[in-house]
Design a protein around this motif. Structure first.
Motif, short mmCIF file in Angstrom:
data_model
loop_
_atom_site.label_atom_id
_atom_site.label_comp_id
_atom_site.label_asym_id
_atom_site.label_seq_id
_atom_site.Cartn_x
_atom_site.Cartn_y
_atom_site.Cartn_z
N ASP A 57 -8.02 -4.50 4.44
CA ASP A 57 -9.07 -5.93 5.70
C ASP A 57 -9.20 -7.05 5.12
N ARG A 72 0.78 -1.24 0.08
CA ARG A 72 -0.03 -0.07 -0.06
C ARG A 72 0.54 1.57 -0.02
N ASP A 128 -5.66 0.36 1.54
CA ASP A 128 -7.00 0.92 3.24
C ASP A 128 -7.99 -0.80 2.63
MN MN Z 1 -7.32 0.87 7.27
#
Ligand code: MN
Ligand code: NAD
Length: 364
Positions: A250, A131, A246
């Motif tokens: 998850d 990321r 992000d």
């Molecule tokens: Mn996060």
């Protein structure tokens, strides 16, 4: 003998429970590995500090961190303080201030974990998500005009620089080249976002030429969510922007068995500044203070820290202990359907590390 200087920043919520657990694991390793020791310094920053001082961390906080070899972080977030204040005042301040531009999140299904994908017949996945961690959608550029009036305007600007995109793409290609499958998926949204994401795609093509050994493809972020669920084996290394990764990371953590298990490394790859290691989860208000937090995500983050420090053998030993613990349902915390406490899992993992050291052949 090497003594690593480790900053502990528990932060808020269950960060205050899992960071001490991570420290215990490092101490257990140090007890059995005489040439690798740790000197800890704890920084009590976060929402309590904010209530007393009006800031999440002191002005000279970054300077104190710069003197360390690595940082173990918990979480920023408190029920009584707005999330944008806690996040920007602590975690993002550290990531941006120490130029930790590569956020790296491996996802695997650990032994004994009943991951959603397993129920679809997928036995394992082996992903690393990279990321971009310092700009893009979370650059912080923007503002509000006419606050409180009917004509109020608010803007968050996504900022991508050629230098910033190039360095994260190059980091991802290099990481992909170092893994057995030598495969990279570049996540994009250049059909709808026609400026920065188009540059992102162009730079991927340019950097790819430096890595002819890496097979790479491009996937739109929306289609990527479906591919992660439907064709998980088609993915290996993944690179995406700050916001996209992000969300996708998850999802990756959930597919691999839960938010309590996933680790994160916030790397300054040039090692000008220390890197920061943290579980993927947040403060978990619903379980904080109860001793129920799963410490595995923090333990795995400790493994990433040891790898970054060059302590490959200690990292392997810690990972083996983590996998032996997850394989035992009696050591599952409530988020995994078990009834073990943070303390019980921590004791067990530390004991497994110690046992492996006493009897190296047993786990070889
Ligand atoms: Mn996060
Ligand atoms: P969260 O990760 O804190 O919790 C989501 C759910 O997962 C909750 O039900 C929680 O109980 C569960 N969970 C998370 N970690 C767990 C663990 N180790 N063991 C057992 N269960 C676990 O996400 P959220 O609820 O969206 O955010 C809560 C707060 O944390 C917010 O203030 C948010 O801004 C902050 N946050 C901080 C970070 C960070 O500092 N890196 C990351 C995410 C969220």
């Amino acid at each position: 003998m090497k003594v690593y200087r480790i900053a502990l920043v528990p932060g808020d919520g269950i960060g205050k429970e899992v960071v001490p657990a991570g420290r215990r694991l490092l101490e257990a390793l140090a007890r059995t590995e005489s040439d690798c020791q740790f000197a800890f310094e704890e920084f009590p920053w976060g929402a309590d500090f904010y209530r007393n001082h009006g800031v999440m961390m002191p002005d000279d906080g970054l300077e104190a961190l710069k003197a360390k070899d690595a940082i173990l972080f918990g979480s920023a977030g408190d029920p009584a303080v707005p999330d944008h204040i806690t996040l920007w005042g602590l975690r993002l301040k550290i990531c941006q201030g120490l130029d930790q531009y590569a956020n790296v999140r491996p996802a695997r299904i650990l032994p004994g974990i009943d991951a959603p994908l397993k129920r679809c017949g997928v036995e394992d996945l082996n992903w690393v998500m990279v990321r971009e961690n310092t700009e893009g959608e979370y650059s912080g550029a923007g503002g509000r005009v006419h606050p409180g009036f009917p004509l109020e305007v608010a803007a968050d600007m996504s900022v991508m620089t050629r230098a910033g995109v190039e360095r994260i793409q190059r980091f991802a290609f290099r990481l992909a080249a170092s893994r057995p499958r030598r495969q990279l998926t570049v996540v994009t949204k250049s059909n709808a976002q026609r400026h920065a994401m188009v540059m992102w795609d162009e730079i991927a093509c340019e950097v790819a030429r430096e890595f002819p050994e890496v097979a790479w493809d491009k996937e739109m972020v929306d289609a990527m969510t479906a591919r992660m669920v439907n064709r998980p084996a088609s993915l290996d290394t993944i690179v995406a922007t700050n916001l996209h990764a992000d969300i996708l990371s998850d999802l990756a953590a959930a597919l691999a068995g839960g938010l309590g298990l996933g680790p994160t490394a916030n790397l300054n790859p040039e090692r000008v500044y220390p890197s920061m290691f943290e579980p993927i989860h947040g403060s978990a208000f619903d379980i904080m203070g109860k001793g129920l937090a799963n410490p595995i995500g923090t333990f795995w983050s400790v493994v990433l820290m040891l790898e970054h420090l060059g302590e490959a053998e200690a990292a392997r030993r810690a990972m083996r202990a983590i996998e032996q613990a997850t394989a035992n349902p009696k050591l599952h915390t409530p988020d995994l359907g078990g009834s073990a406490t943070t303390g019980e899992v921590t004791e067990a993992v530390c004991a497994l590390v110690g046992a492996a050291a006493k009897n190296p052949l047993a786990t070889a």
